[in-house]
Write an enzyme that holds these catalytic residues in place. Structure first.
Site, short mmCIF file in Angstrom:
data_model
loop_
_atom_site.label_atom_id
_atom_site.label_comp_id
_atom_site.label_asym_id
_atom_site.label_seq_id
_atom_site.Cartn_x
_atom_site.Cartn_y
_atom_site.Cartn_z
CG HIS A 74 -5.70 2.22 5.35
ND1 HIS A 74 -5.19 3.11 6.26
CD2 HIS A 74 -4.75 1.28 5.14
CE1 HIS A 74 -3.96 2.72 6.58
NE2 HIS A 74 -3.66 1.63 5.92
CD GLU B 134 -3.46 -2.10 7.37
OE1 GLU B 134 -2.33 -2.35 6.93
OE2 GLU B 134 -4.09 -1.08 7.09
CB SER C 38 5.41 -2.10 11.94
OG SER C 38 5.13 -0.74 12.24
N GLY D 50 2.92 2.25 10.83
CA GLY D 50 3.92 3.29 10.69
C GLY D 50 4.66 3.60 11.99
CG ASN E 11 -1.71 1.26 1.38
OD1 ASN E 11 -1.77 2.07 0.45
ND2 ASN E 11 -2.32 1.46 2.54
CD1 TRP E 12 3.80 1.19 -2.75
CD2 TRP E 12 3.52 2.12 -4.77
NE1 TRP E 12 4.57 0.49 -3.64
CE2 TRP E 12 4.41 1.04 -4.89
CE3 TRP E 12 3.21 2.85 -5.92
CZ2 TRP E 12 4.99 0.67 -6.11
CZ3 TRP E 12 3.76 2.49 -7.13
CH2 TRP E 12 4.65 1.41 -7.24
CE LYS E 13 -0.01 3.27 4.75
NZ LYS E 13 0.12 3.35 6.20
CD GLU F 21 -2.60 5.66 6.81
OE1 GLU F 21 -2.61 5.66 5.56
OE2 GLU F 21 -1.67 5.14 7.47
P1 13P Z 1 3.28 0.37 7.65
O1 13P Z 1 3.67 -0.95 7.04
O2 13P Z 1 4.07 1.52 7.14
O3 13P Z 1 3.20 0.28 9.14
O4 13P Z 1 1.77 0.64 7.13
C1 13P Z 1 0.82 -0.33 7.29
C2 13P Z 1 -0.38 0.04 6.51
O5 13P Z 1 -1.10 0.96 6.85
C3 13P Z 1 -0.66 -0.73 5.27
O6 13P Z 1 -1.93 -0.44 4.79
#
Ligand code: 13P
Length: 249
Positions: A95, A167, A213, A173, A10-12, A97
């Site tokens: 997600h 998640e 993570s 993160g 997931n590149w965000k 976020e």
């Molecule tokens: P990280 O792997 O950077 O913790 O992010 C997880 C995430 O939100 C994947 O959708």
């Protein structure tokens, strides 16, 4: 039933069109053969280019969000058929976020999941508790509420292509991965929920990914857990060499 693992990046909000193309070009030779399916959720602007670049490779391109409406006066939104048109095969929905920063509700996410199925996009539906909820011992209640609220009533064939991503918000993160034991217990809880609603066959078909993570040094232990069927990877999916190590867990 054996479930084929999915490792999904997931590149965000990272990577331009050129950066996305060059990533796909670099990753492709690093992953064959791979025991897991390799998915990349890229920014909207890069879907077409990444999908074109991925055509002769096993890499599957998808999106990170969408609206539940087909078309209309919704400035800044994107529809499922536009994602399909650009070459997306799947979409991440709900997600944390999106839930936390953009105020998305279970109800909205449920409508999106329904729409994704209607349009032939494979939904990856995210759920996860925050630190306060986990510390208060309410993680399973929160997850059950999210599962009940975010998933529409599914048909047997929809269950086959449903992917759930657990998640924990406190692990995203932060470098703080859930222990394999916490992740396994939680995944098992989610699978039991599916079983109570749709029966044992559905429960053994649904894939449940872990996210938060995930790194090359913790993926192996996570993937050894019987109810962990893959990973949703943020930061560690941004470099082809690091991501390919996770793919070859
Ligand atoms: P990280 O792997 O950077 O913790 O992010 C997880 C995430 O939100 C994947 O959708």
């Amino acid at each position: 039933m054996s479930r084929q693992a999915i490792i999904c990046g997931n590149w965000k909000m990272y990577k331009t069109i050129e950066e996305s193309k060059s990533f796909v070009k670099s990753l492709a030779p690093l992953i064959e053969p791979s025991q897991a399916l390799v998915y990349l959720a890229v920014p909207f602007t890069a879907i077409k280019a990444a999908a074109d670049e991925a055509q002769e490779t096993p890499i599957v391109i998808g999106a990170q969000n969408m609206n539940d409406i087909s078309e209309g006066a919704f400035t800044g939104e994107i529809a499922a058929r536009m994602l399909k048109d650009a070459g997306a095969a799947f979409v991440i929905l709900g997600h944390s976020e999106r839930r936390q920063i953009f105020g998305e509700t279970d109800e909205f996410i449920r409508r999106k999941v329904t729409k994704a199925f209607q349009e032939g996009l494979e939904p990856i539906v995210c759920i996860g508790e925050n630190l306060k909820e986990r510390e208060a011992g309410h993680a399973h209640d929160v997850l059950q509420k999210q599962l009940e609220g975010s998933l529409p009533t599914l048909t047997a064939s929809q269950i086959q292509s449903l992917v759930i991503a657990y998640e924990p918000v406190w692990a995203i993160g932060t470098g703080k991965v859930a222990t394999a034991e916490i992740a396994q217990t939680t995944h098992q809880f989610c699978r039991e929920w599916i079983k109570s609603k749709y029966g044992p066959e559905a429960a053994s078909a649904v894939r449940i990914l872990y996210g938060g993570s995930v790194k090359p040094d913790n993926i192996t232990e996570l993937m050894q857990q019987p109810d962990i069927d893959g990973a949703l990877v943020g930061g560690a999916s941004l470099q082809p060499d690091v991501f390919s190590q996770i793919i070859h867990y």
